[in-house]
Structures are given as C-alpha cells and as structure tokens.
Design a protein around this motif. Sequence first.
Motif, PDB file in Angstrom:
ATOM      1  N   UNK A 293     -37.280  22.383 -26.715  1.00 55.25           N
ATOM      2  CA  UNK A 293     -37.790  23.746 -26.915  1.00 55.25           C
ATOM      3  C   UNK A 293     -37.223  24.663 -25.832  1.00 55.25           C
ATOM      4  N   UNK A 294     -36.143  24.629 -25.052  1.00 55.78           N
ATOM      5  CA  UNK A 294     -35.884  25.578 -24.127  1.00 55.78           C
ATOM      6  C   UNK A 294     -36.399  25.437 -22.919  1.00 55.78           C
ATOM      7  N   UNK A 295     -37.523  24.489 -22.522  1.00 56.47           N
ATOM      8  CA  UNK A 295     -37.973  24.533 -21.109  1.00 56.47           C
ATOM      9  C   UNK A 295     -37.041  23.816 -20.239  1.00 56.47           C
ATOM     10  N   UNK A 296     -37.483  24.057 -19.056  1.00 50.00           N
ATOM     11  CA  UNK A 296     -36.229  23.242 -18.103  1.00 50.00           C
ATOM     12  C   UNK A 296     -36.850  21.870 -17.957  1.00 50.00           C
ATOM     13  N   UNK A 297     -36.017  21.000 -17.931  1.00 49.21           N
ATOM     14  CA  UNK A 297     -36.303  19.454 -17.801  1.00 49.21           C
ATOM     15  C   UNK A 297     -36.542  19.206 -16.442  1.00 49.21           C
ATOM     16  N   UNK A 298     -36.932  17.771 -16.306  1.00 52.23           N
ATOM     17  CA  UNK A 298     -37.331  17.511 -14.879  1.00 52.23           C
ATOM     18  C   UNK A 298     -36.664  16.165 -14.602  1.00 52.23           C
ATOM     19  N   UNK A 299     -35.851  15.703 -15.547  1.00 51.14           N
ATOM     20  CA  UNK A 299     -35.221  14.370 -15.341  1.00 51.14           C
ATOM     21  C   UNK A 299     -33.893  14.014 -14.602  1.00 51.14           C
ATOM     22  N   UNK A 300     -33.566  15.077 -14.038  1.00 54.22           N
ATOM     23  CA  UNK A 300     -32.247  15.153 -13.140  1.00 54.22           C
ATOM     24  C   UNK A 300     -32.700  14.433 -11.967  1.00 54.22           C
ATOM     25  N   UNK A 301     -31.950  13.480 -11.682  1.00 57.47           N
ATOM     26  CA  UNK A 301     -31.992  12.572 -10.265  1.00 57.47           C
ATOM     27  C   UNK A 301     -30.946  12.128 -10.041  1.00 57.47           C
ATOM     28  N   UNK A 302     -30.806  12.098  -8.483  1.00 63.56           N
ATOM     29  CA  UNK A 302     -29.738  11.336  -7.555  1.00 63.56           C
ATOM     30  C   UNK A 302     -30.356  10.277  -6.808  1.00 63.56           C
ATOM     31  N   UNK A 303     -29.712   9.426  -6.596  1.00 60.21           N
ATOM     32  CA  UNK A 303     -30.209   8.152  -5.989  1.00 60.21           C
ATOM     33  C   UNK A 303     -29.180   7.836  -5.013  1.00 60.21           C
ATOM     34  N   UNK A 304     -29.682   7.488  -3.600  1.00 58.99           N
ATOM     35  CA  UNK A 304     -28.789   7.138  -2.652  1.00 58.99           C
ATOM     36  C   UNK A 304     -28.772   5.583  -2.589  1.00 58.99           C
ATOM     37  N   UNK A 305     -27.660   5.026  -2.213  1.00 59.91           N
ATOM     38  CA  UNK A 305     -27.898   3.496  -2.298  1.00 59.91           C
ATOM     39  C   UNK A 305     -26.894   3.239  -1.208  1.00 59.91           C
ATOM     40  N   UNK A 306     -27.061   2.305  -0.215  1.00 61.20           N
ATOM     41  CA  UNK A 306     -26.224   1.547   0.794  1.00 61.20           C
ATOM     42  C   UNK A 306     -25.789   0.312   0.224  1.00 61.20           C
ATOM     43  N   UNK A 307     -24.472   0.142   0.185  1.00 60.05           N
ATOM     44  CA  UNK A 307     -23.846  -1.002  -0.056  1.00 60.05           C
ATOM     45  C   UNK A 307     -23.590  -1.740   1.191  1.00 60.05           C
ATOM     46  N   UNK A 308     -23.987  -3.153   1.192  1.00 67.15           N
ATOM     47  CA  UNK A 308     -24.084  -3.750   2.426  1.00 67.15           C
ATOM     48  C   UNK A 308     -23.343  -5.164   2.357  1.00 67.15           C
ATOM     49  N   UNK A 309     -22.799  -5.464   3.410  1.00 67.49           N
ATOM     50  CA  UNK A 309     -22.410  -6.932   3.417  1.00 67.49           C
ATOM     51  C   UNK A 309     -22.540  -7.468   4.813  1.00 67.49           C
ATOM     52  N   UNK A 310     -22.472  -8.631   5.092  1.00 64.97           N
ATOM     53  CA  UNK A 310     -22.623  -9.179   6.553  1.00 64.97           C
ATOM     54  C   UNK A 310     -21.322  -8.660   7.327  1.00 64.97           C
ATOM     55  N   UNK A 311     -21.655  -8.308   8.533  1.00 65.92           N
ATOM     56  CA  UNK A 311     -20.483  -7.936   9.509  1.00 65.92           C
ATOM     57  C   UNK A 311     -19.607  -9.206   9.518  1.00 65.92           C
ATOM     58  N   UNK A 312     -18.225  -9.037   9.275  1.00 66.18           N
ATOM     59  CA  UNK A 312     -17.236  -9.983   9.584  1.00 66.18           C
ATOM     60  C   UNK A 312     -17.132 -10.116  10.989  1.00 66.18           C
ATOM     61  N   UNK A 313     -17.050 -11.319  11.486  1.00 68.54           N
ATOM     62  CA  UNK A 313     -16.654 -11.907  12.651  1.00 68.54           C
ATOM     63  C   UNK A 313     -14.892 -11.523  12.943  1.00 68.54           C
ATOM     64  N   UNK A 314     -14.631 -10.961  14.095  1.00 67.49           N
ATOM     65  CA  UNK A 314     -13.329 -10.514  14.348  1.00 67.49           C
ATOM     66  C   UNK A 314     -12.707 -11.844  15.009  1.00 67.49           C
ATOM     67  N   UNK A 315     -11.556 -12.343  14.717  1.00 64.57           N
ATOM     68  CA  UNK A 315     -10.678 -13.407  15.521  1.00 64.57           C
ATOM     69  C   UNK A 315     -10.207 -14.390  14.696  1.00 64.57           C
TER      70      UNK A 315
END
Length: 140
Positions: A118-140
């Motif tokens: 009907x021309x009204x402004x919607x409210x469904x626009x969203x962005x989500x931050x996500x942190x991609x993680x893995x265990x710290x690899x040991x050097x050596x």
Amino acid sequence: MKFLPSFFTIVAASAGYMPAQEAIRPAIASESGNPVVVQAEFVAKPNDYYSQNMVVEPYALKVVAVNGRALEQPVLMEYNLHLQGKERARIERRGSVATFEAYESLYQPGIATPWLADGQQGRAFALVHVLHIRPLRKKG
C-alpha cells in the motif's frame, strides 16, 4: 556488557534503530573480513524471539578482547564456529572461554521489504553481524 541493537545487530535501519552507516560498521574488527584474534566466552542466548528461533548456534559469543586488547565493554555476538564433531563439542560449551582466529561479516536474514503493497514504509530490512571463528592454530 555492550549489546548490539536487538541482539546480533539486527539493524532495521528503516525502523530508525540506527543510521545505516552505523549498521554496517564492524562491531569488533577494524574492517569486515579482516582477520583478528578474539578471546570470548560461550554464553546463553538472549531470551528474545530472534535469538531463540532464528539463530542456529546454541549459544551467543561474549567477546572480551580483540588482538590482545581488552574491550571496555564485552560485545555479545552471533557466531559461526568452523569445526565439526568431537572437536566442536569439546570447545562449544556454555561458560567455556577460548581464543579464536576470527573475522566479522554481515548477512541479511530473510527478504528486505522496504515498501509495502500500500506504499507504506516497511520495517523488515535488517543486517546481522556474525563472527566466524575457529580455534587459534598453534605456531610451530
């Protein structure tokens, strides 16, 4: 503890929660996609509809330090742990604190609806931050 708006930075810029420029700025990294080392704890997800029904991971991640520097306030984030099976079960436990290699990204859940029929402004626009993680690899 610093909570991202509506948890996990569900940023409905069209709903006026925050300016779009703030929504796309990384929550903990200097730039999205840049590798960082974080110290974080697995904690219970907030008890809101989005967290309990839309977030796949069993916990939230409370980030307390980035690249060896403690944050003034911990940041609660959605995460994606890049591990499988027993190794994942050993690390991913509520209250478990670990150091991870990580990078931050954004995604858009669902479909943006900036205008309604009907021309009204919607409210469904969203962005989500996500942190991609893995265990710290040991050097050596």
